[in-house]
Enzyme design. Sequence first.
Site, PDB file in Angstrom:
ATOM      1  N   LYS A 154       0.940  -1.328   0.015  1.00  0.00           N
ATOM      2  CA  LYS A 154       0.156   0.033   0.104  1.00  0.00           C
ATOM      3  C   LYS A 154       0.894   1.235   0.072  1.00  0.00           C
ATOM      4  O   LYS A 154       1.539   1.560   0.940  1.00  0.00           O
ATOM      5  CB  LYS A 154      -0.997   0.011   1.192  1.00  0.00           C
ATOM      6  CG  LYS A 154      -2.158   1.039   0.879  1.00  0.00           C
ATOM      7  CD  LYS A 154      -2.487   1.661   2.125  1.00  0.00           C
ATOM      8  CE  LYS A 154      -1.949   2.721   2.487  1.00  0.00           C
ATOM      9  NZ  LYS A 154      -1.786   4.073   1.767  1.00  0.00           N
ATOM     10  N   GLY A 207       7.001   5.070   8.115  1.00  0.00           N
ATOM     11  CA  GLY A 207       6.104   6.291   8.269  1.00  0.00           C
ATOM     12  C   GLY A 207       6.234   7.054   9.598  1.00  0.00           C
ATOM     13  O   GLY A 207       7.321   6.657  10.234  1.00  0.00           O
ATOM     14  N   THR A 209       5.978   8.498  13.178  1.00  0.00           N
ATOM     15  CA  THR A 209       6.142   7.593  14.536  1.00  0.00           C
ATOM     16  C   THR A 209       4.584   7.450  15.144  1.00  0.00           C
ATOM     17  O   THR A 209       4.308   6.501  15.803  1.00  0.00           O
ATOM     18  CB  THR A 209       7.070   8.425  15.478  1.00  0.00           C
ATOM     19  OG1 THR A 209       8.467   8.216  15.009  1.00  0.00           O
ATOM     20  CG2 THR A 209       6.967   7.663  17.061  1.00  0.00           C
ATOM     21  N   GLY A 212       2.882   4.731  13.644  1.00  0.00           N
ATOM     22  CA  GLY A 212       3.516   3.653  14.105  1.00  0.00           C
ATOM     23  C   GLY A 212       3.003   3.271  15.326  1.00  0.00           C
ATOM     24  O   GLY A 212       2.628   1.995  15.379  1.00  0.00           O
ATOM     25  N   GLU A 229       9.703   1.241  10.989  1.00  0.00           N
ATOM     26  CA  GLU A 229      10.585   2.355  10.613  1.00  0.00           C
ATOM     27  C   GLU A 229       9.981   3.574  10.573  1.00  0.00           C
ATOM     28  O   GLU A 229       9.266   3.977   9.683  1.00  0.00           O
ATOM     29  CB  GLU A 229      11.158   1.766   9.153  1.00  0.00           C
ATOM     30  CG  GLU A 229      11.713   0.619   8.647  1.00  0.00           C
ATOM     31  CD  GLU A 229      13.188   0.410   9.705  1.00  0.00           C
ATOM     32  OE1 GLU A 229      13.699   1.347  10.152  1.00  0.00           O
ATOM     33  OE2 GLU A 229      13.151  -0.815   9.744  1.00  0.00           O
ATOM     34  N   CYS A 263      14.015  10.096   6.041  1.00  0.00           N
ATOM     35  CA  CYS A 263      13.739  10.006   7.621  1.00  0.00           C
ATOM     36  C   CYS A 263      15.230  10.216   8.531  1.00  0.00           C
ATOM     37  O   CYS A 263      15.025  10.457   9.551  1.00  0.00           O
ATOM     38  CB  CYS A 263      13.095   8.411   7.783  1.00  0.00           C
ATOM     39  SG  CYS A 263      14.128   7.130   6.725  1.00  0.00           S
ATOM     40  N   GLU A 363      10.183  16.540  14.495  1.00  0.00           N
ATOM     41  CA  GLU A 363      10.718  16.160  13.089  1.00  0.00           C
ATOM     42  C   GLU A 363       9.988  16.771  12.223  1.00  0.00           C
ATOM     43  O   GLU A 363       8.895  17.049  12.290  1.00  0.00           O
ATOM     44  CB  GLU A 363      10.415  14.598  12.906  1.00  0.00           C
ATOM     45  CG  GLU A 363      10.718  14.362  11.401  1.00  0.00           C
ATOM     46  CD  GLU A 363      10.447  12.735  11.127  1.00  0.00           C
ATOM     47  OE1 GLU A 363       9.259  12.430  11.247  1.00  0.00           O
ATOM     48  OE2 GLU A 363      11.192  12.120  10.614  1.00  0.00           O
TER      49      GLU A 363
END
Length: 461
Positions: A154, A207, A209, A212, A229, A263, A363
């Site tokens: 996806k 993607g 955090t 995640g 990741e 990233c 980030e």
Amino acid sequence: MEVVNPATEEVIASVASAGAADVDAAVAAARAGLDGPWGKMSARERGRLVSRLADRLMEKADEVARLETIHNGKPISESRNIEIPAAAECFEYFAGWADKVMGETIPVKGNHLTYTLREPIGVVAAIVPWNFPLLLAAWKVAPALACGNTVILKPASQTPLTAIALGEIAIEVGLPPGVLNVITGAGSTVGQALVEHPGIDKVAFTGDTTTGKAIMRSAAETLKTITLELGGKSPNIVLADADLDAALRGVAVGIFYGKGEVCAAGSRLLVDRAIKDEFIDKLAARTKKMVPGDPLDPKTRFGSVSSKKQLETVLRYIDSGRKEGATLVAGGERADIGTGKGYFVQPTVFADVTPEMTISREEIFGPVLAAIEFADLDEAIAKANDTPYGLAAGVWTRDIKKAHYVARKLQAGTVWINTYNVYDTAAPFGGYKQSGFGREMSAHALQHYTQVKSVWVDLNM
Ligand code: NAD
């Protein structure tokens, strides 16, 4: 769903927005794929097919690179010369592993033959973001297929075109039906449905955090294996004894490659107070020369931000840097390449950043560098590790002992010494702390796409 070229703001394609029934169909196809010719094929034959994916991808590299550039905004030189070849290399690398994934015989007590089988996990959902749409897909699809799994890929809603191209390539090289399925749609619907689906055995996610964490919670319901990741706020440390010209190049590449939508971007520069002024002056001058351009022009080295939403996020962070008292020394504005269109932003450097400022903690995922000074080595290490993330880090020094001392002290899955942003499929990549867990690429990835079965045989006569 409409796909927009971020460099022109034009709609360039529309793709299906999948629903729950499509997810069920993809899972059914992937499960049938496991039981079909794929499951019966020898490991070497499977490897050969994965290797053909690599070859076909390189045959179509111009076309696929163009797609990557027009849905992401990255320069065609990066897509054509770096990302697509790296994706092909990943398929080639894991193709070689297919017939080398082995079990072991174990000296147990009693009169038994005990051995292990390394088996595929089953159906893998690979969910990827928009910054390196094809490469990050390859990092998951290649080891998953080499180990005998089937995959549902996806892509991010903004960047579905190269995943679809990969699906076409899979058909062209003769991957059996159901082995690689591509499904497009929003993360909140299709992504979520994949994570919750009982017919999926593993989720490999790259993607944000926050996403995640949500995936980990949802996957708990069906106890799926997951690898994550996630984001980063990686420090790039320049010691006073470094080769400063090399460090300048490395710091600029570290944050501005891929428009900072990387990233592992070296988004925090930690610079020794003794050289700070000279280093920042030179870095600002260098940054001002980096001008955004048309991503399809082969000479362009700095493209457009990936979406309007991302542009707004980057500009908001630049604003917060100004308001919280950092010194803007380069960039800081939206840019125009002469067309009056496109989500371009100037590469930006802030000096005099303190650790509590938002631009040093969060980030940004854009071309914004926060420069922070330190007085000694231990302060540099403490500041470098003062983040919930732990994806990557860099250190620049001529002192070999200091370099390795710092490398051991840094809490990061990758440490670069006197270089930055270099990757190879043979080297593992992944996070410490809240940058996730699991390792992509290298032999380490194989354990995330296989499970181990112990087989016991009674040998008593
Ligand atoms: P994102 O988390 O918003 O989306 C990533 C993918 O997840 C997309 O395909 C999205 O549709 C899907 N998704 C969203 N919500 C979901 C849900 N609830 N369930 C299942 N799937 C869902 O991230 P993004 O904005 O596309 O990507 C940027 C982030 O990715 C940054 O934080 C960056 O650091 C991180 N990243 C990490 C690595 C790495 O290797 N560690 C590499 C690249 C990017």
